[in-house]
Design an enzyme around this catalytic site. Structure first.
Site, short mmCIF file in Angstrom:
data_model
loop_
_atom_site.label_atom_id
_atom_site.label_comp_id
_atom_site.label_asym_id
_atom_site.label_seq_id
_atom_site.Cartn_x
_atom_site.Cartn_y
_atom_site.Cartn_z
N SER A 10 39.22 -30.35 35.11
CA SER A 10 38.04 -31.10 34.67
C SER A 10 38.19 -32.54 35.12
CB SER A 10 37.89 -31.04 33.15
OG SER A 10 36.86 -31.92 32.74
N GLY A 11 37.24 -33.00 35.91
CA GLY A 11 37.31 -34.37 36.41
C GLY A 11 37.07 -35.41 35.35
N SER A 12 36.02 -35.23 34.54
CA SER A 12 35.74 -36.21 33.49
C SER A 12 36.88 -36.26 32.48
CB SER A 12 34.42 -35.88 32.79
OG SER A 12 34.45 -34.58 32.22
N ASP A 172 26.62 -31.24 30.31
CA ASP A 172 27.72 -32.19 30.46
C ASP A 172 27.08 -33.58 30.48
OD1 ASP A 172 29.82 -33.83 31.27
OD2 ASP A 172 30.60 -32.39 32.70
N THR A 178 34.41 -32.22 38.54
CA THR A 178 34.55 -31.06 39.42
C THR A 178 33.22 -30.69 40.06
OG1 THR A 178 34.34 -29.59 37.50
CG2 THR A 178 36.57 -30.12 38.23
#
Length: 267
Positions: A10-12, A172, A178
């Protein structure tokens, strides 16, 4: 962790995790730049945080390679007919759909339709196509969907709006790390974004990640890009979660008012 799965990456949450580690002192902060490496199920992710006065002013991560499984994959969606989607890996398996192709816009006033139609499209893809990561075959199947707006030129760089629909039906709030990486792979595959070009990705509430392709590679038989994404996070609370041995629901529960599941799966 997503609502219905443990995501490979997960990027965030990478940005959030790095911010918490540094601002709470769990990992020593070095100003003006702190570098660290996070181990994820998708692979090692390196992080560079710009720090000042004990705060993370921005966090950039070099993600695992992102690549496209399918461009313009045609899927028959009940009630909609045939819909064209792209399927790509950016640390999670994504279905990407142009919002305009189903008569929508990535705006809050279309929230109900975006969630409902997004879940329908995703289920239709899941029923007909199962992407398998060529290096880690345990990672397979699409689990998340992004509605996209067209790419635009803006102050010398490229930008676009998107929103990611997470099961069982919510957005989101971030631009999605991602998802940004998957979008970079799609844009590059279409010849719309070159290596090194800046791409600004915005969410449905206007938050923004800045990204670029730092290089290219191959993953199995797929051409892939090496994505870098930068954003910022803020600590909003400190919480303590406990488990009481007498709790009748130690693993939690689901009810039909929020979790859109078959009756047999609900209490």
């Amino acid at each position: 962790m997503e609502s219905e799965e443990y995501a490979p990456m997960s990027g965030s949450n990478t940005i959030c995790t790095a911010t918490v580690l540094l601002e709470t002192g769990m990992v020593p902060m070095k100003e003006p730049i702190t570098q660290l490496t996070l181990d994820t199920a998708a692979g090692l992710v390196t992080v560079e945080a710009k720090c000042e006065g004990g705060k993370c002013k921005s966090v950039a991560f070099d993600n695992v390679p992102a690549f496209v499984f399918e461009l313009d994959y045609q899927v028959l969606v009940p009630g909609l007919g045939e819909v064209s989607v792209d399927i790509a890996w950016g640390g999670m398996m994504y279905v990407l759909v142009a919002a305009a192709s189903v008569g929508l816009k990535v705006e809050s006033r279309y929230s109900t339709q975006l969630v409902e139609i997004g879940e329908r499209i995703k289920r239709a893809v899941q029923a007909t196509y199962t992407p398998v990561h060529p290096v880690n075959p345990k990672i397979k199947g699409v689990s998340i969907l992004a509605f996209t707006e067209p790419l635009v030129e803006e102050n010398g760089c490229k930008a676009a709006v998107n929103t990611v629909v997470v099961s069982p039906g919510r957005f989101d709030r971030s631009p999605c790390g991602t998802g940004t990486c998957a979008r970079l792979a799609v844009l590059h595959a279409r010849g719309q974004l070159a290596e090194g070009e800046v791409f600004k990705h915005r969410s449905i509430i206007g938050t923004e990640f800045t990204s670029h392709i730092r290089g290219t590679t191959r993953v199995g038989g797929y051409k892939a890009v090496l994505p870098t994404v930068a954003g910022r996070a803020w600590i909003t609370s400190f919480k303590q979660v406990v488990l009481d041995s007498s709790d009748p629901f130690p693993e939690g529960f689901r009810v039909g008012d929020q979790w859109q599941m078959a009756p047999s799966s609900l209490l």
